[in-house]
Design an enzyme around this catalytic site. Sequence first.
Site, PDB file in Angstrom:
ATOM      1  N   ALA A 178     -33.826   2.408  31.083  1.00 53.12           N
ATOM      2  CA  ALA A 178     -35.054   1.819  31.632  1.00 53.12           C
ATOM      3  C   ALA A 178     -35.392   0.485  30.964  1.00 53.12           C
ATOM      4  O   ALA A 178     -35.953  -0.401  31.602  1.00 53.12           O
ATOM      5  CB  ALA A 178     -36.225   2.791  31.492  1.00 53.12           C
ATOM      6  N   THR A 179     -35.053   0.330  29.690  1.00 50.89           N
ATOM      7  CA  THR A 179     -35.312  -0.947  29.016  1.00 50.89           C
ATOM      8  C   THR A 179     -34.594  -2.078  29.744  1.00 50.89           C
ATOM      9  O   THR A 179     -35.187  -3.112  30.069  1.00 50.89           O
ATOM     10  CB  THR A 179     -34.858  -0.891  27.544  1.00 50.89           C
ATOM     11  OG1 THR A 179     -35.584   0.133  26.874  1.00 50.89           O
ATOM     12  CG2 THR A 179     -35.089  -2.227  26.839  1.00 50.89           C
TER      13      THR A 179
ATOM     14  N   CYS B 144     -43.604   4.974  15.567  1.00 51.13           N
ATOM     15  CA  CYS B 144     -42.816   5.301  14.376  1.00 51.13           C
ATOM     16  C   CYS B 144     -42.092   4.076  13.836  1.00 51.13           C
ATOM     17  O   CYS B 144     -41.920   3.922  12.639  1.00 51.13           O
ATOM     18  CB  CYS B 144     -41.823   6.401  14.695  1.00 51.13           C
ATOM     19  SG  CYS B 144     -41.263   6.386  16.390  1.00 51.13           S
TER      20      CYS B 144
ATOM     21  N   GLN C 150     -40.870   7.834  32.912  1.00 48.96           N
ATOM     22  CA  GLN C 150     -41.441   9.163  32.641  1.00 48.96           C
ATOM     23  C   GLN C 150     -41.736   9.941  33.919  1.00 48.96           C
ATOM     24  O   GLN C 150     -42.056  11.121  33.862  1.00 48.96           O
ATOM     25  CB  GLN C 150     -42.744   9.025  31.849  1.00 48.96           C
ATOM     26  CG  GLN C 150     -42.578   8.474  30.442  1.00 48.96           C
ATOM     27  CD  GLN C 150     -41.896   9.438  29.484  1.00 48.96           C
ATOM     28  OE1 GLN C 150     -41.793  10.639  29.732  1.00 48.96           O
ATOM     29  NE2 GLN C 150     -41.424   8.914  28.369  1.00 48.96           N
TER      30      GLN C 150
ATOM     31  N   ALA D 207     -32.046   8.194  32.486  1.00 54.77           N
ATOM     32  CA  ALA D 207     -31.535   9.563  32.594  1.00 54.77           C
ATOM     33  C   ALA D 207     -32.006  10.478  31.460  1.00 54.77           C
ATOM     34  O   ALA D 207     -32.198  11.670  31.665  1.00 54.77           O
ATOM     35  CB  ALA D 207     -29.993   9.543  32.616  1.00 54.77           C
ATOM     36  N   HIS D 208     -32.187   9.912  30.263  1.00 55.37           N
ATOM     37  CA  HIS D 208     -32.315  10.801  29.100  1.00 55.37           C
ATOM     38  C   HIS D 208     -33.675  11.476  28.952  1.00 55.37           C
ATOM     39  O   HIS D 208     -33.850  12.329  28.074  1.00 55.37           O
ATOM     40  CB  HIS D 208     -31.895  10.075  27.812  1.00 55.37           C
ATOM     41  CG  HIS D 208     -32.847   9.054  27.289  1.00 55.37           C
ATOM     42  ND1 HIS D 208     -33.746   9.344  26.297  1.00 55.37           N
ATOM     43  CD2 HIS D 208     -33.032   7.747  27.590  1.00 55.37           C
ATOM     44  CE1 HIS D 208     -34.434   8.243  26.013  1.00 55.37           C
ATOM     45  NE2 HIS D 208     -34.016   7.261  26.787  1.00 55.37           N
TER      46      HIS D 208
ATOM     47  N   THR E 250     -18.414  -3.279  33.071  1.00 53.24           N
ATOM     48  CA  THR E 250     -17.816  -2.046  33.568  1.00 53.24           C
ATOM     49  C   THR E 250     -18.806  -0.905  33.436  1.00 53.24           C
ATOM     50  O   THR E 250     -19.400  -0.710  32.378  1.00 53.24           O
ATOM     51  CB  THR E 250     -16.535  -1.731  32.764  1.00 53.24           C
ATOM     52  OG1 THR E 250     -15.649  -2.842  32.894  1.00 53.24           O
ATOM     53  CG2 THR E 250     -15.861  -0.466  33.263  1.00 53.24           C
TER      54      THR E 250
END
Length: 382
Positions: free
Chosen positions: A72-73, A324, A180, A201-202, A238
């Site tokens: 997403a970044t 953090c 999100q 995806a994560h 790639t």
Amino acid sequence: MRPIYLDYHATSPVDERVWQAMMPYWREMFGNPASRGHSYGWEAQAAVELAREQVAASLNTTPERIIFTSGATEANNLAIKGVAAALYGHGRHILTVQTEHRAVLEPCAYLESLGFRVTYLPVAADGLVDVEHLRAALQPDTILVSVMAANNEIGVQQPLAAIGAVCRERGILFHTDAAQAVGKIPLDLQALPIDLLSLTAHKIGGPKGVGALFVRRSVPLVPQLHGGGQEQGWRAGTLAVPLVVGLGAALTLAMAEREREQARLLALRTHLWQELQKLEDVLLNGAWSPRLAGNLNVTFLGVNGAELHRQLQPVVAVSSGSACSTGQPSHVLRALGRSAAQAASSVRFGLGRGTTEAEIQQVVNHLQEILPGLRQKSYIKT
Ligand SMILES: *Cc1c(COP(=O)(O)O)cnc(C)c1O
């Protein structure tokens, strides 16, 4: 024993079924999807195109509108900087919101250094954007509005349909960071007036390092990575075939299980909030609704934030109200009007696929145990 994981907004483990789907593409089917002359390339390309169809289907759009990225970044950077570069001659103003993820705020700040003007719209005390305020903040040369679908700290869902309608009316492009939101709330790109949408995806049981950008037809966009012309020239490099396969599988699963899973999380989250309220002097951060089912963000009043998180950490993995990486109080909680000390004594509970009722109960029990001591300590100090 490892602490209970309630930090699903940060990341999630790869689902067993996603892991299985990715497996063949690390070794046997290792081809480069850009190799057009042999079957190694063809089978990799077929896998990538299936994943593209899966991503498109989950958003009710067509595959050629989907550009794979590293997450997403990168999708946010491509959307924001890509539109800014394409419309440089037409306008220099961008509108976004104070509570956006840094992957939106930082590209905007970078564009400011190049001479663009950026408005960072404040939110109401419940974390929501006021659409009339947004409309009033538009300028004659506004080229892009970027508002996230659901917030990564407080889970509130922004009114995308209403914001998109205002943008359409004014002929302004609308981007949303849906990292999100995808797989958790319905996002129908036939119905929603969204021009660009970022996903990853994560956060939904897929692998880290892959995401996508939806780009509506005829949206002007300048690529940010130049090279071999992959992804219709929009994003050279790639493709990470196993990760792309994982993204497609994760999103397909999330969609198939969405309603049942979100109802399950909502029940767990509601129970957690009911129990936390019994601890007294606990504030909810962000509107209760509309909000992601798996999110609860609260401030424990009268406790030292650092001490609270020190005592939580062995039992439960959660995020605090300070980023953090920097130790600074969360810009999201500050935008809601929380003080720096309140932000520090805030906890983001992020529930997900692995979360059980028993785990929630253990977390409640632990809080019941530690809070009286934490409060006593801070009362003695002051
Ligand atoms: C996680 C997240 C990102 C960053 O996504 P990556 O794929 O890790 O780059 C961006 N925006 C929001 C709202 C997020 O939650």
